[in-house]
Design a protein around this motif. Structure first.
Motif, short mmCIF file in Angstrom:
data_model
loop_
_atom_site.label_atom_id
_atom_site.label_comp_id
_atom_site.label_asym_id
_atom_site.label_seq_id
_atom_site.Cartn_x
_atom_site.Cartn_y
_atom_site.Cartn_z
N UNK A 62 0.81 -1.22 0.00
CA UNK A 62 0.00 0.00 0.00
C UNK A 62 0.84 1.27 0.00
N UNK A 63 2.16 1.15 0.23
CA UNK A 63 2.98 2.35 0.35
C UNK A 63 3.49 2.83 -1.01
N UNK A 64 4.20 1.99 -1.74
CA UNK A 64 4.61 2.33 -3.09
C UNK A 64 5.73 3.34 -3.19
N UNK A 65 6.85 3.11 -2.51
CA UNK A 65 8.01 4.01 -2.61
C UNK A 65 8.56 4.00 -4.03
N UNK A 66 8.95 5.16 -4.52
CA UNK A 66 9.42 5.25 -5.91
C UNK A 66 10.72 4.48 -6.12
N UNK A 169 3.99 9.30 -1.99
CA UNK A 169 2.65 9.86 -2.12
C UNK A 169 1.85 9.75 -0.82
N UNK A 170 2.54 9.93 0.31
CA UNK A 170 1.84 9.90 1.60
C UNK A 170 2.47 10.94 2.54
N UNK A 171 2.04 12.19 2.43
CA UNK A 171 2.58 13.23 3.31
C UNK A 171 2.40 12.93 4.79
N UNK A 172 1.46 12.04 5.11
CA UNK A 172 1.19 11.72 6.51
C UNK A 172 2.02 10.54 7.02
N UNK A 173 3.06 10.12 6.29
CA UNK A 173 3.82 8.93 6.69
C UNK A 173 4.29 9.04 8.15
N UNK A 174 4.99 10.11 8.49
CA UNK A 174 5.56 10.18 9.85
C UNK A 174 4.45 10.28 10.89
N UNK A 175 3.40 11.02 10.60
CA UNK A 175 2.29 11.12 11.54
C UNK A 175 1.73 9.75 11.88
N UNK A 176 1.61 8.89 10.86
CA UNK A 176 1.09 7.53 11.06
C UNK A 176 2.11 6.68 11.80
N UNK A 177 3.37 6.69 11.33
CA UNK A 177 4.41 5.86 11.93
C UNK A 177 4.68 6.26 13.39
#
Length: 295
Positions: A62-66, A169-177
């Motif tokens: 679901x993450x999809x890092x480039x 494509x997930x600006x909220x990555x750190x907020x979630x982690x």
């Protein structure tokens, strides 16, 4: 947790896909697909040990890092379809092969089915279960795993929203982690060992990216401020490998410099973080295993 497969809100993407009729942003429907199940010698020493970790690579992500090194399975979801019963048998077969643990790699989008397989296998399973993930995990997923996972092995990838937005494509990555990793620690607690092998606890991985050493240091600062520094392990990775195709961000088209990695490593030491570093020779695609390509 109730899970509506016809309106999937399982991962932090919360895409609402009807996975009975199609696929979500994870590229997967209701069919469990695994891309590899085998003994794996290239995890941290406390995970791989002498015989190897019993690693199950799940298809899709679901993450999809480039810069993903496993794009074949994360984007194309190649692999073999298995039932819950067959997945439980895979766990037990790896145990029979003398695996030190069952290492579940990128399984978040299959969590309800993995839980069923673990519950089926647990009466015969006497080795630890490792949850090996991107760190981009919902609390709902983690609560489903509470009591079933012995070792959490998350990545902590990005600090700045601009970086995670551009690269995954997930600006909220750190907020979630930043919510997920403390929950993982709450579940497994202090490190517990059987000789040189970890039996229970948290190992946080961080991959140093080219031109992002200061952001890496910010992540390490957060870890040192948030968790007891003697109660988890840090795995600081320098293995970033540029993908085969050129990326728009020129920095991602090169390996990290020795200076970049060493300055982050020295910062980890100053913070009193314990764990593992990497030799620069690990920055190679040769450490990526072969995956099953059955569609």
């Amino acid at each position: 947790m109730s899970f509506d497969v016809a309106h999937c809100m399982l991962c932090p993407r919360r895409c609402g896909a009807d996975r009975e009729k199609g696929v979500g942003l994870c590229h997967c429907g209701t069919e469990i697909r695994i891309a590899r199940a085998a003994l794996h010698p290239w995890e941290e020493p406390c995970i791989s040990g002498k015989h190897g970790s019993g690693t199950v690579f799940f298809s899709g992500c679901a993450l999809g890092c480039v810069f993903c090194q496993n794009r074949k399975i994360s984007r194309q979801a190649v692999g073999k379809a298995v039932t819950v019963e067959q997945l439980a048998d895979v766990f037990l077969e790896l145990q029979e092969q003398q695996a030190h643990n069952i290492n579940l790699v990128t399984g978040s989008h299959y969590t309800p089915w993995i839980v069923q397989a673990l519950e089926r296998a647990k009466p015969k399973l006497h080795i630890p279960v490792v949850w090996n993930c991107s760190g981009y995990e919902s609390l709902e997923i983690l609560r489903m795993l509470d009591g079933l996972v012995d070792i959490y092995l998350p990545d902590l990838k990005f600090y700045a929203p601009e970086t995670s937005g551009a690269y995954a494509n997930c600006p909220d990555y750190f907020t979630v982690a930043a919510k997920a990793i403390p929950e993982m620690f709450r579940q497994v607690g202090q490190l517990k060992w059987n000789g040189e092998l970890l039996q229970h606890g948290l190992v946080v991985r961080h991959l140093v990216l080219p031109a992002h050493r200061k952001e890496s240091m910010q992540l390490l600062d957060w870890l040192a401020e948030t968790l007891p520094t003697d109660a988890f392990l840090l795995s600081l990775m320098g293995q970033y490998t540029p993908p085969d195709t050129s990326l728009p961000d020129k920095h991602l088209n090169r390996h990290i410099a020795t200076f970049e990695y060493e300055s982050v490593r020295e910062h980890a030491v100053q913070l009193g973080l314990n764990g593992y570093g990497q030799e620069r020779s690990s920055a190679s695609a040769s450490y990526t295993p072969d995956f099953w390509t059955e569609q």
